[in-house]
Design a protein around this motif. Structure first.
Motif, PDB file in Angstrom:
ATOM      1  N   GLU A  69     -42.145 -25.557   6.799  1.00 19.78           N
ATOM      2  CA  GLU A  69     -40.786 -26.051   6.586  1.00 19.78           C
ATOM      3  C   GLU A  69     -40.026 -25.023   5.762  1.00 19.78           C
ATOM      4  N   GLY A  70     -39.090 -24.357   6.396  1.00 18.86           N
ATOM      5  CA  GLY A  70     -38.367 -23.276   5.748  1.00 18.86           C
ATOM      6  C   GLY A  70     -37.191 -23.755   4.928  1.00 18.86           C
ATOM      7  N   LYS A  71     -36.401 -22.814   4.486  1.00 15.74           N
ATOM      8  CA  LYS A  71     -35.251 -23.087   3.643  1.00 15.74           C
ATOM      9  C   LYS A  71     -33.995 -22.586   4.346  1.00 15.74           C
ATOM     10  N   LEU A  72     -32.982 -23.444   4.403  1.00 16.95           N
ATOM     11  CA  LEU A  72     -31.733 -23.079   5.066  1.00 16.95           C
ATOM     12  C   LEU A  72     -30.738 -22.530   4.049  1.00 16.95           C
TER      13      LEU A  72
ATOM     14  N   LYS B  21     -27.231 -28.019  -0.974  1.00 15.35           N
ATOM     15  CA  LYS B  21     -25.901 -28.217  -1.562  1.00 15.35           C
ATOM     16  C   LYS B  21     -25.155 -26.892  -1.662  1.00 15.35           C
ATOM     17  N   ILE B  22     -23.869 -26.979  -1.950  1.00 17.91           N
ATOM     18  CA  ILE B  22     -23.055 -25.793  -2.179  1.00 17.91           C
ATOM     19  C   ILE B  22     -23.294 -25.331  -3.609  1.00 17.91           C
ATOM     20  N   ILE B  23     -23.696 -24.081  -3.764  1.00 16.65           N
ATOM     21  CA  ILE B  23     -23.983 -23.544  -5.090  1.00 16.65           C
ATOM     22  C   ILE B  23     -23.390 -22.142  -5.214  1.00 16.65           C
ATOM     23  N   PRO B  24     -23.301 -21.604  -6.443  1.00 13.48           N
ATOM     24  CA  PRO B  24     -22.906 -20.194  -6.583  1.00 13.48           C
ATOM     25  C   PRO B  24     -23.894 -19.298  -5.847  1.00 13.48           C
ATOM     26  N   THR B  25     -23.401 -18.358  -5.103  1.00 11.69           N
ATOM     27  CA  THR B  25     -24.266 -17.492  -4.298  1.00 11.69           C
ATOM     28  C   THR B  25     -25.304 -16.782  -5.149  1.00 11.69           C
ATOM     29  N   GLU B  26     -24.922 -16.381  -6.331  1.00 10.41           N
ATOM     30  CA  GLU B  26     -25.847 -15.657  -7.204  1.00 10.41           C
ATOM     31  C   GLU B  26     -27.026 -16.523  -7.658  1.00 10.41           C
ATOM     32  N   SER B  27     -26.917 -17.839  -7.462  1.00  7.92           N
ATOM     33  CA  SER B  27     -27.993 -18.744  -7.882  1.00  7.92           C
ATOM     34  C   SER B  27     -29.000 -19.026  -6.770  1.00  7.92           C
ATOM     35  N   ALA B  28     -28.740 -18.548  -5.560  1.00 12.20           N
ATOM     36  CA  ALA B  28     -29.637 -18.822  -4.434  1.00 12.20           C
ATOM     37  C   ALA B  28     -30.974 -18.107  -4.635  1.00 12.20           C
ATOM     38  N   THR B  29     -32.060 -18.824  -4.367  1.00  8.47           N
ATOM     39  CA  THR B  29     -33.397 -18.250  -4.554  1.00  8.47           C
ATOM     40  C   THR B  29     -34.297 -18.595  -3.377  1.00  8.47           C
ATOM     41  N   ILE B  30     -35.377 -17.847  -3.241  1.00  9.84           N
ATOM     42  CA  ILE B  30     -36.393 -18.134  -2.231  1.00  9.84           C
ATOM     43  C   ILE B  30     -37.765 -17.912  -2.858  1.00  9.84           C
ATOM     44  N   HIS B  31     -38.742 -18.710  -2.443  1.00 13.69           N
ATOM     45  CA  HIS B  31     -40.094 -18.587  -2.980  1.00 13.69           C
ATOM     46  C   HIS B  31     -40.685 -17.235  -2.570  1.00 13.69           C
ATOM     47  N   PRO B  32     -41.345 -16.532  -3.483  1.00 14.88           N
ATOM     48  CA  PRO B  32     -41.883 -15.201  -3.143  1.00 14.88           C
ATOM     49  C   PRO B  32     -42.977 -15.220  -2.093  1.00 14.88           C
ATOM     50  N   MET B  33     -43.546 -16.403  -1.794  1.00 13.64           N
ATOM     51  CA  MET B  33     -44.570 -16.479  -0.754  1.00 13.64           C
ATOM     52  C   MET B  33     -44.015 -17.046   0.556  1.00 13.64           C
ATOM     53  N   ASP B  34     -42.705 -17.165   0.647  1.00 15.91           N
ATOM     54  CA  ASP B  34     -42.097 -17.631   1.895  1.00 15.91           C
ATOM     55  C   ASP B  34     -42.410 -16.638   3.012  1.00 15.91           C
ATOM     56  N   LEU B  35     -42.706 -17.170   4.202  1.00 16.87           N
ATOM     57  CA  LEU B  35     -43.025 -16.295   5.338  1.00 16.87           C
ATOM     58  C   LEU B  35     -41.876 -15.354   5.685  1.00 16.87           C
ATOM     59  N   GLY B  36     -40.653 -15.760   5.337  1.00 16.57           N
ATOM     60  CA  GLY B  36     -39.528 -14.868   5.573  1.00 16.57           C
ATOM     61  C   GLY B  36     -39.652 -13.583   4.790  1.00 16.57           C
ATOM     62  N   LEU B  37     -40.326 -13.654   3.649  1.00 18.34           N
ATOM     63  CA  LEU B  37     -40.499 -12.484   2.796  1.00 18.34           C
ATOM     64  C   LEU B  37     -41.809 -11.759   3.077  1.00 18.34           C
ATOM     65  N   ILE B  38     -42.921 -12.498   3.150  1.00 18.80           N
ATOM     66  CA  ILE B  38     -44.217 -11.818   3.270  1.00 18.80           C
ATOM     67  C   ILE B  38     -44.598 -11.490   4.715  1.00 18.80           C
ATOM     68  N   ARG B  39     -43.956 -12.162   5.692  1.00 20.64           N
ATOM     69  CA  ARG B  39     -44.273 -11.877   7.099  1.00 20.64           C
ATOM     70  C   ARG B  39     -43.044 -11.468   7.922  1.00 20.64           C
TER      71      ARG B  39
ATOM     72  N   PHE C 271     -19.594 -18.621  -3.123  1.00 21.73           N
ATOM     73  CA  PHE C 271     -20.314 -19.871  -2.876  1.00 21.73           C
ATOM     74  C   PHE C 271     -21.130 -19.791  -1.593  1.00 21.73           C
ATOM     75  N   CYS C 272     -22.320 -20.399  -1.633  1.00 24.92           N
ATOM     76  CA  CYS C 272     -23.177 -20.465  -0.453  1.00 24.92           C
ATOM     77  C   CYS C 272     -23.781 -21.858  -0.376  1.00 24.92           C
ATOM     78  N   PHE C 273     -24.514 -22.121   0.707  1.00 25.52           N
ATOM     79  CA  PHE C 273     -25.263 -23.362   0.859  1.00 25.52           C
ATOM     80  C   PHE C 273     -26.743 -23.035   0.719  1.00 25.52           C
ATOM     81  N   ALA C 274     -27.400 -23.703  -0.213  1.00 20.33           N
ATOM     82  CA  ALA C 274     -28.846 -23.540  -0.414  1.00 20.33           C
ATOM     83  C   ALA C 274     -29.350 -24.753  -1.186  1.00 20.33           C
ATOM     84  N   ASP C 275     -30.616 -25.064  -1.007  1.00 23.62           N
ATOM     85  CA  ASP C 275     -31.211 -26.220  -1.689  1.00 23.62           C
ATOM     86  C   ASP C 275     -30.446 -27.508  -1.398  1.00 23.62           C
TER      87      ASP C 275
END
Length: 273
Positions: free
Chosen positions: A106-109, A10-28, A4-8
Motif C-alpha cells: 500500500e503506497g503513498k499518494l 490532506k493538503i499540507i505545506p510541500t516542504e513537510s511532505a515525507t516518505i518512508h526510507p524503505m518505501d519501494l519507490g525509493l529502494i526499488r 502546498f501539496c497533497f500528502a498523508d
C-alpha cells in the motif's frame, strides 16, 4: 515547487511532505506518476490523465484509496490554494513499504503543484536534435517512476547539443524518453504502435491530424522522413530536425508539423475557454 501539496490524506505545506526510507519507490524505483498542465487554472485534459493514472495503479498492483471524484476535488483545491494559473500537477503513487522489501504494497499518494516553463520559442522555430539509443523501456504502457537510464544518459545530451533520445530496438523505433514520436512522409503522419506510453498529447494529435498511420517504424525510415516531431505534456509538439549527426528532411520544421502544432494550440484554447 508550489507551497502546498497533497500528502498523508490532506493538503499540507510541500516542504513537510515525507516518505518512508524503505518505501519501494525509493529502494526499488517502483511507483507510478502522471503529470498534467493547468491553463488559466483549468486542468487540461484532466479525465484522460486520471484514466491513465488509475489504470497504471491497477496494472502495478498498487492500491489507490481515492475515487476519481476525490482526486478531482483534491486537484481543484490545490489549484486554488497554489494560485496555479499556468503550471503543472504531478500525481505520484509510491510502491509502499512491504514486509519482504520487494512485493508491491500500500503506497503513498502525493500530488504536487509545480511551476512550468515550456520550451523556448527558438526550439519550436528551429527544431531540436535527438540522439538514437538502443533501448526498450520496461512496461512502457505504464507511466512508472523508473527513469534510471535516461536520467543517467542525459548527462551527455547537453554536451552533444541534444534535447533528448530516440529509443530503438532491433531496427524499430518506439519513443523518446519522455515523449511520443512521429514522422511525416509524403504528407502522411506515422507514429509507432509498440513499446510506447500512450501519451495524452499523442491522443489529441491523433484526433486532430489527417492521414495518420499507426504502425511499426524502422530507424531507416526516420532517416528518410520528410519531417519528424515529438509530443508530450510539457513540450506540446517539438519539431525534430536532426537525429545524431544527420538532418531529417530539410533540417527545418516542416509544414505538416507546424500545422498540427497550430491546431493543437487552438484545441487547447477551446478546451479551457
Amino acid at each position: 515547487m508550489k507551497p502546498f501539496c497533497f500528502a498523508d490524506g490532506k493538503i499540507i505545506p510541500t516542504e513537510s511532505a515525507t516518505i518512508h526510507p524503505m518505501d519501494l519507490g525509493l529502494i526499488r524505483g517502483y511507483g507510478i506518476f502522471d503529470f498534467f498542465r493547468t491553463v488559466n487554472q483549468s486542468p487540461l485534459f484532466l479525465e484522460h490523465y486520471l484514466d491513465r493514472f488509475i489504470t497504471s495503479a491497477e496494472k502495478t498492483f498498487l492500491p489507490l484509496p481515492y475515487s476519481r471524484e476525490q482526486l478531482r476535488e483534491i486537484i481543484s483545491v490545490l489549484i486554488e490554494k497554489n494560485d496555479l494559473t499556468n503550471g503543472g500537477l504531478r500525481m505520484v503513487l509510491s510502491g509502499g513499504v512491504s514486509e519482504n522489501h520487494f512485493s508491491p504494497a500500500e503506497g503513498k499518494l502525493f500530488i504536487f503543484a509545480e511551476s512550468l516553463s515550456l520550451p523556448s520559442e527558438e526550439k519550436y522555430q528551429n527544431g531540436i536534435k535527438l540522439l538514437s539509443l538502443e533501448y526498450v523501456r520496461a512496461i512502457a504502457d505504464i507511466k512508472t517512476t523508473n527513469y534510471t537510464l535516461p536520467v543517467w544518459h542525459s548527462v551527455n545530451w547537453k554536451r552533444l547539443g541534444a534535447e533528448d533520445v530516440l529509443y530503438h530496438w532491433n531496427g524499430w523505433v518506439s519513443e523518446s524518453s519522455r515523449s511520443n514520436f512521429f514522422i511525416v512522409k509524403n504528407g502522411v503522419l506515422h507514429t509507432p504502435d509498440q513499446h510506447i506510453l500512450l501519451g495524452i498529447t499523442r491522443k489529441q494529435i491523433l484526433g486532430i491530424a489527417k492521414n495518420v498511420v499507426i504502425r511499426p517504424i524502422s530507424l531507416e525510415e526516420v532517416w528518410e522522413a520528410d519531417e519528424a516531431f515529438i509530443s508530450s505534456t510539457t513540450k506540446i509538439l517539438l519539431p525534430v530536425t536532426q537525429l545524431d549527426e544527420r538532418k531529417i528532411g530539410s533540417g527545418r520544421p516542416g509544414p505538416v508539423t507546424l500545422d498540427i502544432l497550430e491546431k493543437f494550440r487552438k484545441l487547447e484554447r477551446e478546451t479551457v475557454a
